[in-house]
Design an enzyme around this catalytic site. Structure first.
Site, PDB file in Angstrom:
ATOM      1  N   TRP A  12       0.837  -1.208   0.000  1.00 49.68           N
ATOM      2  CA  TRP A  12       0.000   0.000   0.000  1.00 49.68           C
ATOM      3  C   TRP A  12       0.871   1.257   0.000  1.00 49.68           C
ATOM      4  O   TRP A  12       0.580   2.226  -0.700  1.00 49.68           O
ATOM      5  CB  TRP A  12      -0.952  -0.045   1.188  1.00 49.68           C
ATOM      6  CG  TRP A  12      -2.068   0.953   1.210  1.00 49.68           C
ATOM      7  CD1 TRP A  12      -2.558   1.554   2.323  1.00 49.68           C
ATOM      8  CD2 TRP A  12      -2.874   1.446   0.117  1.00 49.68           C
ATOM      9  NE1 TRP A  12      -3.604   2.389   1.991  1.00 49.68           N
ATOM     10  CE2 TRP A  12      -3.813   2.343   0.649  1.00 49.68           C
ATOM     11  CE3 TRP A  12      -2.865   1.223  -1.264  1.00 49.68           C
ATOM     12  CZ2 TRP A  12      -4.753   3.019  -0.141  1.00 49.68           C
ATOM     13  CZ3 TRP A  12      -3.791   1.900  -2.054  1.00 49.68           C
ATOM     14  CH2 TRP A  12      -4.721   2.779  -1.494  1.00 49.68           C
ATOM     15  N   LYS A 106      -4.814  -0.404   8.676  1.00 48.98           N
ATOM     16  CA  LYS A 106      -6.131  -0.764   9.214  1.00 48.98           C
ATOM     17  C   LYS A 106      -5.974  -1.793  10.322  1.00 48.98           C
ATOM     18  O   LYS A 106      -5.331  -2.823  10.115  1.00 48.98           O
ATOM     19  CB  LYS A 106      -7.002  -1.361   8.101  1.00 48.98           C
ATOM     20  CG  LYS A 106      -7.295  -0.358   6.997  1.00 48.98           C
ATOM     21  CD  LYS A 106      -8.047  -0.993   5.847  1.00 48.98           C
ATOM     22  CE  LYS A 106      -8.287   0.033   4.748  1.00 48.98           C
ATOM     23  NZ  LYS A 106      -8.861  -0.555   3.532  1.00 48.98           N
ATOM     24  N   SER A 136      -9.940   0.117  -1.773  1.00 52.23           N
ATOM     25  CA  SER A 136      -8.766   0.548  -2.546  1.00 52.23           C
ATOM     26  C   SER A 136      -7.666  -0.501  -2.507  1.00 52.23           C
ATOM     27  O   SER A 136      -6.703  -0.360  -1.757  1.00 52.23           O
ATOM     28  CB  SER A 136      -8.246   1.864  -1.958  1.00 52.23           C
ATOM     29  OG  SER A 136      -8.073   1.735  -0.551  1.00 52.23           O
ATOM     30  N   ALA A 138      -4.350  -2.030  -3.411  1.00 51.70           N
ATOM     31  CA  ALA A 138      -3.114  -1.424  -3.913  1.00 51.70           C
ATOM     32  C   ALA A 138      -2.812  -1.872  -5.344  1.00 51.70           C
ATOM     33  O   ALA A 138      -2.357  -1.071  -6.170  1.00 51.70           O
ATOM     34  CB  ALA A 138      -1.967  -1.826  -2.994  1.00 51.70           C
ATOM     35  N   LYS A 189     -14.187  -4.677   8.921  1.00 48.61           N
ATOM     36  CA  LYS A 189     -14.597  -5.410   7.705  1.00 48.61           C
ATOM     37  C   LYS A 189     -13.664  -6.588   7.419  1.00 48.61           C
ATOM     38  O   LYS A 189     -14.064  -7.566   6.780  1.00 48.61           O
ATOM     39  CB  LYS A 189     -14.717  -4.480   6.493  1.00 48.61           C
ATOM     40  CG  LYS A 189     -13.476  -3.665   6.174  1.00 48.61           C
ATOM     41  CD  LYS A 189     -12.572  -4.306   5.172  1.00 48.61           C
ATOM     42  CE  LYS A 189     -11.201  -3.669   5.197  1.00 48.61           C
ATOM     43  NZ  LYS A 189     -10.229  -4.141   4.277  1.00 48.61           N
ATOM     44  N   ASP A 242     -15.771  -0.679   1.517  1.00 48.00           N
ATOM     45  CA  ASP A 242     -14.587  -1.497   1.804  1.00 48.00           C
ATOM     46  C   ASP A 242     -14.981  -2.945   2.102  1.00 48.00           C
ATOM     47  O   ASP A 242     -14.279  -3.883   1.727  1.00 48.00           O
ATOM     48  CB  ASP A 242     -13.843  -0.875   2.999  1.00 48.00           C
ATOM     49  CG  ASP A 242     -12.354  -1.130   2.919  1.00 48.00           C
ATOM     50  OD1 ASP A 242     -11.918  -1.828   1.993  1.00 48.00           O
ATOM     51  OD2 ASP A 242     -11.621  -0.647   3.803  1.00 48.00           O
ATOM     52  N   THR A 246     -13.539  -6.105  -0.034  1.00 48.31           N
ATOM     53  CA  THR A 246     -12.730  -7.102   0.692  1.00 48.31           C
ATOM     54  C   THR A 246     -13.375  -8.480   0.672  1.00 48.31           C
ATOM     55  O   THR A 246     -12.677  -9.491   0.733  1.00 48.31           O
ATOM     56  CB  THR A 246     -12.534  -6.660   2.165  1.00 48.31           C
ATOM     57  OG1 THR A 246     -12.228  -5.287   2.175  1.00 48.31           O
ATOM     58  CG2 THR A 246     -11.424  -7.403   2.826  1.00 48.31           C
ATOM     59  N   SER A 252      -7.922  -9.808  -1.866  1.00 48.24           N
ATOM     60  CA  SER A 252      -8.034  -9.660  -0.416  1.00 48.24           C
ATOM     61  C   SER A 252      -7.374 -10.816   0.331  1.00 48.24           C
ATOM     62  O   SER A 252      -7.761 -11.973   0.210  1.00 48.24           O
ATOM     63  CB  SER A 252      -9.515  -9.589  -0.010  1.00 48.24           C
ATOM     64  OG  SER A 252      -9.637  -9.801   1.375  1.00 48.24           O
ATOM     65  N   ARG A 253      -6.374 -10.480   1.150  1.00 48.80           N
ATOM     66  CA  ARG A 253      -5.678 -11.538   1.897  1.00 48.80           C
ATOM     67  C   ARG A 253      -6.586 -12.118   2.976  1.00 48.80           C
ATOM     68  O   ARG A 253      -6.477 -13.271   3.330  1.00 48.80           O
ATOM     69  CB  ARG A 253      -4.372 -11.016   2.479  1.00 48.80           C
ATOM     70  CG  ARG A 253      -4.550  -9.886   3.447  1.00 48.80           C
ATOM     71  CD  ARG A 253      -3.254  -9.260   3.858  1.00 48.80           C
ATOM     72  NE  ARG A 253      -2.874  -8.197   2.946  1.00 48.80           N
ATOM     73  CZ  ARG A 253      -2.001  -7.251   3.242  1.00 48.80           C
ATOM     74  NH1 ARG A 253      -1.399  -7.249   4.393  1.00 48.80           N
ATOM     75  NH2 ARG A 253      -1.705  -6.322   2.381  1.00 48.80           N
ATOM     76  N   GLU A 279      -4.631  -9.122   8.845  1.00 45.81           N
ATOM     77  CA  GLU A 279      -5.008  -8.279   9.980  1.00 45.81           C
ATOM     78  C   GLU A 279      -6.355  -8.660  10.576  1.00 45.81           C
ATOM     79  O   GLU A 279      -6.629  -8.380  11.738  1.00 45.81           O
ATOM     80  CB  GLU A 279      -4.992  -6.812   9.557  1.00 45.81           C
ATOM     81  CG  GLU A 279      -3.556  -6.321   9.373  1.00 45.81           C
ATOM     82  CD  GLU A 279      -3.443  -5.017   8.621  1.00 45.81           C
ATOM     83  OE1 GLU A 279      -4.233  -4.817   7.680  1.00 45.81           O
ATOM     84  OE2 GLU A 279      -2.574  -4.212   8.961  1.00 45.81           O
TER      85      GLU A 279
END
Ligand SMILES: NC(=O)c1ccc[n+]([C@@H]2O[C@H](COP(=O)([O-])OP(=O)(O)OC[C@H]3O[C@@H](n4cnc5c(N)ncnc54)[C@H](O)[C@@H]3O)[C@@H](O)[C@H]2O)c1
Length: 336
Positions: A12, A106, A136, A138, A189, A242, A246, A252-253, A279
């Site tokens: 990011w 985040k 958003s 990256a 989220k 978001d 996501t 999205s991880r 996260e």
């Protein structure tokens, strides 16, 4: 043109550096990690997560934190959330009075349950802390894919300044006074994305995922409003926006980690395979603690915690969610 330093040279941080440099700002990227600086300086590429993207030569990559913090109009905090406090602590002596810091990371801090702007305020009390968040990825931002995002700041002037610095014709920045709402939307989220990935991994359908996303946002907004966030924010870019990106994107991880768990992997195996900080795992624990502290019902958050930390199967967790007592959709809505 402005002088901007980005603390954190990950996916990011690099994508935002590309946006800002493309707009003509003087951009410095600082990282604590020597290999990261070396690789970026040698290749001008973040090979792992931004395939095809190149860091313009005029972006400086440095290991010198004092130089990175000196004479900057904006500092951007872009390290992974577990390192926000330690990075802020290291930077604080070099940060001037009134320095604008834009947090783009985040998460919720383990233990204290502080949002990251609260952590920054504690470590760098002399700074003017703002947040930038929204749907958003990256990977897309670095390729100039049209993106919208929201900046939350304590004053209109700071919000407008940050908006002017970041906004391009494909990176549209809105403003808001609701810092806490933006932060909670952006971090919670990730917990719902883990759950959404899990139901996808189990092979359920679009209905199931839509249910998790919608009821997930009901949980986030219930907690978020008690903590001071505004409903408009949860319906907005850093809320539903978001959450949507996501829970539905291959980038999205958190979704990916959830998907692997839905397919039967343990949390540890899923983390290893995703090979980045997920996260949502920390945020899941924090969200549950916040729910208990604020006496808010968060059944999806509870179940995902059981899957993550108590070896409950994803299938059992979903069955338990479906078979709870009958409810109204919203307690606040009444018949006349
Ligand atoms: N990747 C995205 O699309 C995206 C989009 C919006 C927000 N974010 C948020 O931005 C933050 C960073 O995400 P990312 O995708 O760049 O992650 P990343 O894993 O690619 O990079 C994280 C960076 O943190 C820094 N770091 C790691 N360990 C550190 C330590 N011990 N001390 C100091 N710095 C350390 C490093 O520079 C590392 O590259 C996260 O909070 C994420 O939620 C990411």
């Amino acid at each position: 043109m402005s002088n901007v330093s980005i603390l954190g040279a990950g996916t990011w941080g690099c994508a935002l550096a590309i946006v800002l440099s493309g707009k003509g700002h003087n951009v410095t990227i600082w990282t604590k990690i020597e290999n990261e600086a070396k690789a970026l300086n040698e290749n001008r590429k973040n090979m792992k997560n931004l395939p095809g993207a190149e860091l313009p030569d005029k972006i400086t990559v440095t290991l010198d934190l004092e130089a990175a913090c000196k004479d900057k109009d904006i500092l951007v905090m872009a390290v992974a959330s577990p390192y926000i406090r330690s990075t802020a602590h290291l930077a604080s002596p070099y940060v001037k009075e009134g320095q604008i810091i834009v947090n783009v990371s985040k998460g919720i801090e383990d233990g204290t349950l502080y949002t990251l702007s609260e952590v920054l305020k504690e470590e760098i009390p002399q700074a003017d802390i703002a947040v930038l968040s929204g749907p958003s990825h990256a990977e897309e931002v670095s390729r100039g894919v049209p993106t919208t995002i929201v900046v939350g700041a304590t004053t209109k002037e700071t919000a407008h300044f940050i908006q002017d610095v970041f906004m391009t014709d494909v990176f549209r920045v809105y403003t808001s006074p609701d810092i806490i709402g933006i932060e909670l939307g952006g971090s919670l989220k990730n917990v719902i994305a883990l759950a959404a990935g899990t139901v996808d991994g189990l092979g359920y359908g679009d209905n199931t995922k839509a249910a998790l996303m919608t009821r997930g946002m009901a949980e986030i907004s219930r907690l978020g409003m008690i903590m001071g966030g505004k409903m408009e924010t949860f319906a907005g870019l850093s809320g539903f926006g978001d959450l949507f990106v996501t829970c539905t994107s291959k980038h999205s991880r958190n979704w990916n980690a959830g998907y692997l768990m839905g397919q039967g992997k343990t949390m540890e195996e899923a983390m290893k395979q995703v090979n980045q900080v997920v996260e949502g795992v920390n945020s899941a624990k924090a969200a549950l603690a916040l729910a208990r502290r604020n006496n808010v019902e968060m059944p999806i958050v509870e179940q995902i915690n059981k899957v993550l930390f108590e070896n409950k199967t994803a299938k059992d967790a979903l069955n338990d969610l479906l078979n709870r007592d009958k409810r109204k959709e919203y307690k606040t809505l009444e018949w006349d």
